[in-house]
Write an enzyme that holds these catalytic residues in place. Structure first.
Site, PDB file in Angstrom:
ATOM      1  CB  SER A 144      -0.946  -0.038   1.208  1.00  0.00           C
ATOM      2  OG  SER A 144      -1.909   0.970   1.138  1.00  0.00           O
ATOM      3  CG  ASP A 302      -2.412  -0.728  -3.359  1.00  0.00           C
ATOM      4  OD1 ASP A 302      -2.077   0.338  -2.793  1.00  0.00           O
ATOM      5  OD2 ASP A 302      -3.258  -1.502  -2.885  1.00  0.00           O
TER       6      ASP A 302
END
Length: 336
Positions: A144, A302
């Site tokens: 992330s 992402d």
């Protein structure tokens, strides 16, 4: 089992990649203990950790172990679940492409089919692909918005959502039964292809996904708004689809932050690739001020986290997705 026992097990493993061997050789005693005293925790958000050797780090063996846990869970749900298979995507981080392939190789050893994206793709498309392909699960290799020394592993259910606690616990229970992750069986990529246990996906699915996103649009008259946008993918996956999605929605004036356009696992232009932090917008702000832009957008590596900044009445950019929406604070953070 003590960390020293784990250390010995890894250090004497004959097939340990040279890069991991080198890392182990250069570790201090404190670093060894931290890397080997436990396995990375897995939960509803998956797992993430620093890259490196040891069960408490992200590497090919921890990836194989959690994938084996997922595979055992799928096996429990029968032959049809195995046939449904797993969709695998990855972001721009160090090791992401390799970890994605390792996951496919591990699933293949259980006779479970993988749909593997040929290139990096955003998490939202992975979620869509799981539902569109009617797969049993999805894997996203990403940490992330964490710093560059991290990577991670997220698992999604057949509904495209992150796993509930019960399913995550089942996977953990299967992981705990694995005595030695270093010895887990994997299949060769060529063997997987010949047995139709892996299929590569990409551009064809991109178009289906973009069409789906376009269908979610509520206002079809945005082309009349003459809105000017600066967008930055912060060196991540967003560049693959976000600009096209915006254009499909009718936004014609889009400027990409060139310095942050291409994938870069070191995220060299930001302290942290978190679009909800003001520092990640510094280059976008420069672009915005130079071009008189109305709206600044940023996504994390992402592309499942969005940051938005707009001008306030004083002409200063305000980060709407900051932890606090206090305009004065946001403006002082972002600058004029």
């Amino acid at each position: 089992m003590t960390w020293k026992t784990e250390w010995k097990k890894w250090s004497t493993h004959k097939e340990l990649p040279s890069e991991l061997k080198k890392q182990m050789t250069n570790m201090t005693e404190t670093e060894r203990e931290d890397a080997f005293y436990k396995q990375l925790e897995f939960g509803t958000g998956g797992m993430r950790g620093e890259l490196g050797a040891g069960p408490n780090r992200m590497n090919i063996y921890t990836v194989r172990k959690v994938t084996a846990g997922l595979a055992a869970h799928i096996e429990e749900n029968g032959t049809e679940a195995k046939k449904q298979g797993v969709v695998i995507a990855y972001d721009s981080r160090y090791g992401s492409a390799e970890f994605a392939l390792e996951a496919a190789k591990t699933l293949g050893a259980y006779g479970i089919k993988s749909y593997l994206f040929q290139e990096l793709r955003p998490t939202p498309e992975l979620s869509f692909a799981v539902r569109y392909l009617r797969a049993y699960a999805g894997i996203m290799i990403t940490a992330s918005h964490n710093p560059s020394e991290y990577n991670g592993y997220k698992v999604y259910g057949e509904d495209g959502a992150q796993l509930p606690l019960t399913a995550a616990d089942i996977i953990v229970n299967h992981m705990n039964k694995i005595e030695n992750e270093l010895l887990l069986e994997i299949k060769d990529e060529r063997e997987l292809l010949s047995q139709n246990l892996v299929s590569y996906i990409g551009e064809n699915l991109d178009q289906v996904y973009l069409d789906y996103v376009k269908g979610l649009q509520l206002n079809n008259n945005v082309s009349n708004m003459n809105l000017h946008i600066v967008y930055t993918p912060l060196h991540g996956t967003g560049q693959t689809l976000v600009p096209q999605a915006l254009q499909n929605a009718g936004f014609q004036h889009i400027t990409i932050v060139e310095e942050q356009k291409n994938p870069d696992p070191s995220f060299s232009t930001v302290a942290s690739p978190n679009p909800k932090e003001a520092q990640a917008f510094q280059l976008a702000i420069q672009y915005g001020k130079e071009r008189g832009v109305d709206l600044l957008l940023a996504t994390d590596p992402d592309a499942d986290r969005l940051g938005v900044a707009v001008k306030n009445h004083s002409g200063k950019y305000v980060l709407l997705t900051a932890p606090s929406l206090c305009i004065a604070t946001a403006c002082s953070q972002l600058g004029s």
